[in-house]
Each structure stands twice: as C-alpha cells, then as structure tokens.
Design a protein around this motif. Structure first.
Motif, short mmCIF file in Angstrom:
data_model
loop_
_atom_site.label_atom_id
_atom_site.label_comp_id
_atom_site.label_asym_id
_atom_site.label_seq_id
_atom_site.Cartn_x
_atom_site.Cartn_y
_atom_site.Cartn_z
N ALA A 187 60.48 -16.12 72.29
CA ALA A 187 61.47 -15.46 73.13
C ALA A 187 61.01 -14.07 73.55
N ARG A 188 60.26 -13.38 72.69
CA ARG A 188 59.76 -12.05 73.04
C ARG A 188 58.80 -12.13 74.23
N ALA A 189 57.94 -13.13 74.24
CA ALA A 189 57.00 -13.31 75.35
C ALA A 189 57.74 -13.71 76.62
N GLU A 190 58.75 -14.53 76.48
CA GLU A 190 59.52 -14.95 77.65
C GLU A 190 60.24 -13.76 78.28
N ARG A 191 60.77 -12.90 77.45
CA ARG A 191 61.44 -11.72 77.99
C ARG A 191 60.46 -10.79 78.68
N ALA A 192 59.29 -10.58 78.07
CA ALA A 192 58.27 -9.74 78.69
C ALA A 192 57.88 -10.28 80.05
N ALA A 193 57.76 -11.58 80.16
CA ALA A 193 57.33 -12.20 81.42
C ALA A 193 58.33 -11.96 82.54
N ARG A 194 59.57 -11.68 82.21
CA ARG A 194 60.59 -11.42 83.23
C ARG A 194 60.59 -9.97 83.71
N SER A 195 59.83 -9.12 83.05
CA SER A 195 59.81 -7.70 83.42
C SER A 195 59.07 -7.51 84.75
N PRO A 196 59.58 -6.65 85.63
CA PRO A 196 58.85 -6.33 86.87
C PRO A 196 57.50 -5.69 86.61
N ARG A 197 57.31 -5.20 85.39
CA ARG A 197 56.04 -4.54 85.07
C ARG A 197 54.99 -5.49 84.50
N PHE A 198 55.34 -6.76 84.34
CA PHE A 198 54.47 -7.73 83.67
C PHE A 198 53.94 -8.75 84.67
N ARG A 199 52.62 -8.91 84.71
CA ARG A 199 52.02 -9.97 85.52
C ARG A 199 50.63 -10.28 84.97
N ASP A 200 50.23 -11.51 85.16
CA ASP A 200 48.91 -11.97 84.71
C ASP A 200 48.67 -11.68 83.23
N GLY A 201 49.73 -11.76 82.45
CA GLY A 201 49.60 -11.65 81.00
C GLY A 201 49.61 -10.26 80.42
N THR A 202 49.76 -9.21 81.26
CA THR A 202 49.77 -7.84 80.74
C THR A 202 50.77 -6.99 81.51
N PHE A 203 51.10 -5.83 80.94
CA PHE A 203 51.97 -4.86 81.60
C PHE A 203 51.11 -3.94 82.49
N HIS A 204 51.76 -3.42 83.54
CA HIS A 204 51.05 -2.61 84.53
C HIS A 204 51.87 -1.37 84.88
N ASN A 205 51.17 -0.28 85.23
CA ASN A 205 51.82 0.88 85.82
C ASN A 205 52.22 0.55 87.26
N PRO A 206 53.21 1.27 87.81
CA PRO A 206 53.62 1.01 89.20
C PRO A 206 52.50 1.19 90.20
N THR A 207 51.60 2.15 89.96
CA THR A 207 50.44 2.34 90.82
C THR A 207 49.18 2.10 90.00
N SER A 208 48.11 1.75 90.68
CA SER A 208 46.86 1.45 90.00
C SER A 208 46.32 2.69 89.29
N THR A 209 45.97 2.55 88.02
CA THR A 209 45.40 3.65 87.24
C THR A 209 44.21 3.14 86.47
N ARG A 210 43.32 4.06 86.11
CA ARG A 210 42.16 3.72 85.31
C ARG A 210 42.17 4.59 84.06
N THR A 211 41.87 3.96 82.92
CA THR A 211 41.85 4.72 81.68
C THR A 211 40.60 5.59 81.57
N MET A 212 39.55 5.25 82.29
CA MET A 212 38.33 6.06 82.33
C MET A 212 37.82 6.08 83.76
N VAL A 213 37.32 7.24 84.18
CA VAL A 213 36.72 7.36 85.51
C VAL A 213 35.29 7.87 85.36
N ALA A 214 34.46 7.53 86.33
CA ALA A 214 33.05 7.93 86.28
C ALA A 214 32.92 9.45 86.33
#
Length: 361
Positions: free
Chosen positions: A28-55
């Motif tokens: 049920a926890r996974a099913e609820r996560a999947a309904r979140s607008p922030r969840f797609r392709d198996g992971t959560f995402h920020n509203p805009t594209s971000t990188r944890t490391m930059v060159a």
C-alpha cells in the motif's frame, strides 16, 4: 591470514549497515507513492530538473577533501548549553526554538512541542564506526528531552534520519513521526509502530490538537544506499492558531519559497539550512546568501540558521556559513539569532548575535 583478517575487519565495520539502509517501498505504501504528482518511473522528482553534482573543470573534489586547506573543525570546543526553563508566557502566544545542533531542533509553539530531524548519534553514516563524526556532543541526552507532540523528518539522509535516534524516541516518547512519502518504510523496518507513522505528500497536513503541520516543497534528493530518490523530501510548516514556524529541511534555492510564503506565510520564525553547500552541488543545498533570500521570499520574521557546526559535510570552513550569513543578514536588514547548541531562543525576544563561534575558530 592477512586477507582473512581484512575481510573480518570489513565485516565488523559493516555489520550494522543492512539495518541502517532502511526499508523499501512495497504494498500500500508503494501504491500511494505512485499516485503522487512527484512520482514517475519508479522515483520521486523535483518540479524542475536538478542535478546533485555539476561539472567543475580543473577541480579534484577527492584531492580537495583530503588535502584542502579549509578548516573543517574548530580549535576549541563548541560551547553547549542546557536549555533553560521555558519563560512564563501566554500559552496561546508561546513560540520558542531550541537548537540541538545540525538540523535537530525543538519548536515550542502554543503549548505544543515539535521535534525536527533528531540525530543524536556520533556519526551520520550507515556505519557507526566510519563516516562523518560530530564536532560537538548533543547538549542533552535523548532521554532528557521533554515529552514532544510530533517528530518531523524532512528526508531520509543519514544526517536527518538516524536509526539509533529513532529507536530511542520509540522507547522514550509517544509522539507520531510525520514524514514525507516513502520514509515510513524505513521506520517500519526499524520497529516504529504503524499507528505512530504519518506519511504526507507536499501540501498535505496533519492535525495535532490546534496545531496544523503541513509538508511543503523542497528541492533536494533522497537515498540511504546506492538507490536514489525512492522516498520524498520536504520542508515543513508548523502553524498554530496565532504563531507560525517554517523549517527548510535540505534544499537548494527555488521559486517554491515564494509560493510557500504566499500560501502559508508570514512566519514568525524560519529555521533555514545554511551549511554543506558547494558550487559542485548548487541546486540541492543553499548558500547562506540564498538562505536569506529564501527567508525573505517566505515572509519570515526571525531567521535561525541550522545545518552547520555539527557535522562536516562539505569543503568549506566549519564557520564560513554563519560568517557569510551574518554579513548578508545585516546587509538585508534580516532579524537573526545564532544560538549555541542547547540554547532556547524566545522568538519575541531573541538574544543579540554575539559571534560566539569566532572565539573557538
């Protein structure tokens, strides 16, 4: 024999790691996560594209970490205080903050107590034997905390969510854990009773008496092992009938602060992340100047810095964040309090900034 001894040493150092990694989203926890607008392709995402490391051409971060000249620990001991007795006040107007170090803090608001990102362990690491170690001890023992009404977790990184501390709070407190989506899987694995786990998506709220606690946006990431972003991250709004507080969790600077300020502000006090920044990861941790801008976006009153002076998690000098913050706060006429660990700040009568950290550099 040397090889066997080495393997035995590795096994000894890593014996506590599997439990520290926490749980995985299932049922049920996974099913609820999947309904979140922030969840797609198996992971959560920020509203805009971000990188944890930059060159950062020409820069060797590993070499800088080992051989860099930055002063990452003070020469003297960080001064610790035991919280004084809470001042007599009108309970309906009460608002105090006790900073315990790093991001761990207690908000006393209108007769309620809300504990933020408690970490009492010596290291913030999947191992209790290696990893970043505390610069100072907690100012009070975990079992000396007063009874709290809610425990808020901003995300699942080791410096914000700690297995030993969670288990201690299960034993010594009865308050619910309010966490972003998915983080309940870790708590469940660690033995937190299901009735004490409240998972929230952004903009969802939970009521504690007359207190409304709302999960709000942040720009960060999550993960306790090799897998990233399997749980959500958040900031928090703590609102009583008369007083309001905001806590950033970990976040880069983003337009969401102005939106939170417009919807939930103004805030009597903000607890703002100021440390562990670097130009190599500019979108996931704020620089001190950005934290001041975010505080103004939030329509904040008193600014209290957190996420500094306890764990060395970046390449800057240990006191650089607060020195930069003090300059920027004065330049932009922002009310600032910089408590010692364990010091209670009365939001309506905060102590003057005295530069205490400059005496121990």
């Amino acid at each position: 024999m040397a090889g066997v001894a080495a393997l035995a040493g590795v096994a000894w150092v890593g014996r506590d790691v599997p439990a520290q990694l926490g749980g995985r989203l299932t049922g049920a926890r996974a099913e609820r996560a999947a309904r979140s607008p922030r969840f797609r392709d198996g992971t959560f995402h920020n509203p805009t594209s971000t990188r944890t490391m930059v060159a950062d051409p020409g820069r060797n971060l590993v070499k800088e970490l080992i051989f860099g000249k930055q002063k990452r620990r003070p020469d003297g001991g960080v001064p610790l205080l035991r919280p004084s007795a809470a001042p007599a006040a009108d309970p309906a107007r009460e608002l105090n903050v006790v900073w315990y170090g790093h991001a761990s803090a207690l908000i006393e608001i209108e007769g309620r107590r809300v504990l933020l990102d408690p970490v009492w362990s010596d290291r913030c690491s999947p191992s209790t034997r290696v990893g970043p170690r505390r610069i100072h001890e907690p100012p009070v023992r975990l079992d000396e905390l007063p009874p709290v009404d809610a425990i808020l977790i901003s995300h699942d990184h080791y410096d914000h969510l700690d297995l030993a501390t969670v288990r201690g709070l299960v034993a010594h407190q009865s308050a619910p854990f309010l966490v972003p989506l998915g983080v309940g899987a870790h708590l469940d694995r660690w033995g937190v009773p299901e009735e004490r786990i409240v998972e929230l998506d952004w903009s969802e709220s939970h009521q504690i008496g007359d207190l409304t606690i709302t999960a709000t946006a942040a720009q960060h990431f999550s993960g306790r092992g090799l897998r990233r972003d399997g749980t959500l991250w958040s900031s928090w709004v703590v609102a009583g009938a008369h007083r309001k507080a905001f806590y950033t969790g970990d976040s880069g600077y983003f337009e969401g602060y102005a939106e939170i300020g417009a919807e939930h502000g103004p805030f009597d006090v903000t607890l703002m992340q100021i440390g562990a920044y670097d130009r190599a990861w500019p979108s996931i941790h704020m620089f001190p100047e950005e934290a001041v801008a975010a505080h103004l976006d939030l329509r904040g009153g008193l600014f209290i810095p957190v996420h500094w002076a306890t764990f060395n998690l970046a390449l800057h000098d240990w006191a650089e964040p607060v020195n930069r913050l003090w300059v920027e706060a004065k330049a932009r006429d922002v009310r600032l309090a910089v408590p010692r660990p364990g010091e209670r700040v009365v939001v309506d009568d905060p102590p003057a900034v005295d530069g205490w950290w400059q005496a121990i550099v």
